[in-house]
Design a protein around this motif. Structure first.
Motif, short mmCIF file in Angstrom:
data_model
loop_
_atom_site.label_atom_id
_atom_site.label_comp_id
_atom_site.label_asym_id
_atom_site.label_seq_id
_atom_site.Cartn_x
_atom_site.Cartn_y
_atom_site.Cartn_z
N SER A 122 -4.58 14.27 41.37
CA SER A 122 -4.89 15.18 42.46
C SER A 122 -3.75 16.17 42.68
O SER A 122 -2.62 15.96 42.22
CB SER A 122 -5.12 14.40 43.74
N LEU A 123 -4.04 17.22 43.42
CA LEU A 123 -2.98 18.05 43.97
C LEU A 123 -2.24 17.23 45.03
O LEU A 123 -2.76 16.23 45.53
CB LEU A 123 -3.57 19.31 44.59
N PRO A 124 -1.03 17.62 45.40
CA PRO A 124 -0.29 16.86 46.42
C PRO A 124 -1.08 16.70 47.71
O PRO A 124 -1.75 17.63 48.17
CB PRO A 124 0.97 17.71 46.63
N ILE A 132 1.30 12.78 44.75
CA ILE A 132 0.27 13.11 43.76
C ILE A 132 -0.45 11.82 43.40
O ILE A 132 0.19 10.82 43.08
CB ILE A 132 0.90 13.76 42.51
N ASP A 501 -8.56 18.62 44.49
CA ASP A 501 -7.84 18.79 45.75
C ASP A 501 -8.60 18.04 46.84
O ASP A 501 -9.64 18.49 47.31
CB ASP A 501 -7.71 20.26 46.10
#
Length: 663
Positions: A122-124, A132, A501
């Motif tokens: 994933s994105l942060p 992450i 995201d």
């Protein structure tokens, strides 16, 4: 302040800042190296092997199913029951015989970075201190269910009221029943706690998938001692519920799991294997159907459309395997069943999605559909980890003995004992706010992706293996978080992973509250019960950390992504994708809203319902339990091209051994 002291403090701050910058750079470089390694390893799947099939020059099928996981296996099997219909099932996972690791080996490492893993990250997560997150998935026959726990829990009637009409509890109940061969038909009601009337009302018999419960006599002492608490009606879950899939969705219960017993159906000591959709629906006899073709180790890289039609009509797919790139045509429909990440990604790569997004990555727009890749939902999990006073209290079926026993796996239970579904009363509804998994033994081992330390990676316990004292984990899973994320293609090449995201921006007061009141209730048990006397210490969250701080630092996905082509928004009530024709969705991406349960049963039910929808639309014979008797095998049409050997099912490895605790 003296000038030398100021300079010294400034120098220290500068050095500290430099260390932080260096650490961040190293972390970023490490992440890049890992992702590149995963990309390179994933390309190995496309190397030609002796099992790769070269399609015939003019292959054409009535239906093409992309992805043979939970939904795809069901729909491919059901459609191939119709003797004059040809069906092709395509799956991107590698050939089973080419798998380079055996998960049934006792020495098999926990890390699931393998040729089967698409390696989704994933994105942060802003709400999780910008961590992450790695989301293990499984590309291969049977799909991600082969990796996870096979837990059979249905959503509540209340939460399904959010779904579109014709997809609510009473609409789905016949399909939940259809998939089951439920244990309540094989044991007397005084043993199961499920009356004969409720067994027939809520459960099915002779379906493709066995459903079996965890077995109390095999529980470790730490779980056996919890039984009186489980059945205590004054607890916040209101006592024991013999069937969370019956009239009441709340309570403390035994797990119901898709576990097929290898021996006698009623032998609780029989060893078992995880029952996936491939085992249940694409068994050896089904794979022998002449009108069905199955192609593993084959990637669909694009959907083809006839844009002279209004709306654009799907005419086939471009595929790639180890022998090359080919086009296969479809006469009737293309059914997408790649899951919540792969399905929206393929649609976007093929030119269907938000026009602004498609233009930004230089993809020619075929049709507009703003909801493809949006509305990504999941459940949020955090653990409570306790250290026990006597490590042998975590050993399954261990009676106190003078000599230390050898640890052995509980055959009927694996790592699970009790499951709790509770409503905290923080909102005026009757949905399940929180699930709690109670494990006798190990839980949340390290995933080996970013850190081999379990408490810094997936933040959990190695159970009976912990030294000097064993540990247990109560895994708490928030069922209705407010987050809604996206899955977006980053280029026009299907080999480049989409951007995931989750948009976990902020934890709400309700979400903090659900975890907080539950942790408080469990902590009270430590001081007031016999079970609490077995606990030595609360390791995490621990008394020196607030619940809010612990959640912010350690929340993670429960690995239940759904709704990225949401029913009613992205596709219609018949699961046809809006603004194109001949394309349907048959996986968790089509979920009509959140579910307060594990998604597996609902994916099966959705696929079963879709098979009935398609039969009705095309005027095919209605579903029959005796589907093999609908026609003599010799009357089936012959589909073009080659397929897998019918004994492939016997070569499927049980990858759930890697994730014995997973959802």
């Amino acid at each position: 302040m003296d000038e030398p002291l100021i300079k010294d403090n400034t120098h220290k701050k500068t050095k500290k800042l430099l260390k932080i910058i260096v650490a961040l750079v190293v972390l970023v470089l490490l992440l890049v190296i890992i992702i590149l390694a995963l990309e390179i390893r994933s390309l190995v799947v496309l190397k030609e092997t002796k099992n790769d099939i070269t399609p015939a020059a003019t292959e054409e099928y009535d239906f093409i199913v992309v992805g043979l996981g939970a939904g795809g296996s069901v729909i491919a099997s059901r459609l191939s029951e119709i003797p004059h219909v040809t069906v092709l099932g395509i799956d991107g996972g590698p050939h089973e015989v080419d798998a380079d690791e055996d998960p049934n080996d006792s020495e098999f490492p926990y890390s699931f970075i393998s040729p089967h893993d698409p390696s989704v990250v994933s994105l942060p997560l802003k709400a999780g201190k910008n961590k992450i997150m790695y989301i293990p998935r499984f590309n291969g026959l049977g799909g991600t269910l082969r990796l996870y726990g096979g837990i059979n829990v249905r959503p509540s009637r209340a939460i399904l009221e959010r779904w579109p009409e014709n997809w609510r509890y009473d609409d789905l109940l016949p399909y939940y029943k259809r998939i089951e061969d439920h244990y309540c038909y094989y044991y007397p009601s005084h043993e199961t706690g499920i009356s004969d009337q409720d067994c027939k009302k809520y459960h099915g018999k002779d379906g493709p998938l066995q459903v079996n419960p965890t077995y109390v006599p095999e529980f470790a002492n730490i779980s056996k001692t919890f039984e009186s608490i489980c059945k205590d009606s004054t607890q916040m879950w209101h006592g024991y519920n013999s069937d969370l899939n019956g009239a009441n969705n709340l309570g403390c219960a035994l797990f119901q799991r898709y576990l097929n017993r290898k021996g006698d159906r009623t032998d609780v000591q029989s060893d078992y294997y995880l029952g996936t959709s491939f085992h249940g629906y694409l068994n050896s006899s089904v794979c022998k159907r002449t009108n069905l073709r199955i192609r593993p180790a084959t990637s669909v890289i694009k959907i083809l459309f006839d844009t002279s039609c209004t709306p654009p009509k799907a005419t086939g797919v471009v595929i790639q395997n180890g022998t090359g790139v080919y086009t296969i045509k479809v006469k009737k429909e293309l059914i997408l069943a790649g899951g919540a990440f792969a399905t929206p990604h393929l649609l976007q790569i093929s030119g269907v999605g938000d026009p602004v997004h498609l233009q930004s990555i230089n993809i020619l727009q075929i049709a507009t559909n703003y909801h493809i890749g949006r509305n990504l939902r999941d459940h949020v999990a955090i653990p409570i980890i306790f250290q026990v006073k006597d490590k042998y209290s975590t050993y399954p079926n261990h009676e106190n003995a003078t000599t230390p026993p050898q640890y052995r796996k509980s055959i009927p239970n694996g790592s699970k004992s009790w499951i709790i579904a509770l409503n905290t009363g923080l909102r005026n509804d009757n949905i399940t706010d929180l699930q709690i998994y109670f494990s006798d033994t190990n839980y949340h081992s390290p995933d080996g992706f970013m850190n081999t330390n379990p408490r810094k990676c997936r933040f959990g316990s190695n159970g009976h293996k912990e030294e000097p004292l064993a540990e247990i984990t109560l895994r708490m899973i928030l069922q209705d978080p407010s987050f809604s994320g996206t899955v977006m293609a980053t280029t026009g090449n299907i080999a480049n992973k989409p951007m995931v995201d989750f948009k976990w921006e902020k934890i709400s007061d309700y979400e903090y509250g659900v975890f907080s009141v539950t942790v408080d209730a469990i902590r009270k048990l430590l001081h007031t019960t016999e079970w609490g006397d077995l606990i030595a210490d609360e390791l995490f969250p621990g008394n020196d950390t607030t619940i809010e701080e612990f959640i912010n630092n350690h929340l993670e996905s429960a690995l239940h992504p759904i709704s990225t082509c949401q029913l009613g928004l992205c596709c219609d009530e018949n699961l046809l994708v809006y603004n194109i024709s001949n394309v349907r969705v048959c996986d968790a991406s089509a979920f009509g809203e959140q579910v307060d349960a594990n998604p597996t049963a609902t994916i099966f039910a959705l696929a079963e319902k879709l098979s009935d929808i398609i039969r009705k639309e095309y005027g095919y014979v209605s579903y029959s339990k005796n589907h093999n008797l609908l026609t003599k095998e010799k009357s089936r049409v012959l589909a073009p091209g080659e397929t897998i050997p019918s004994d492939t099912i016997h070569k499927l490895k049980d990858y759930s051994q890697i994730f014995p605790q997973a959802a």
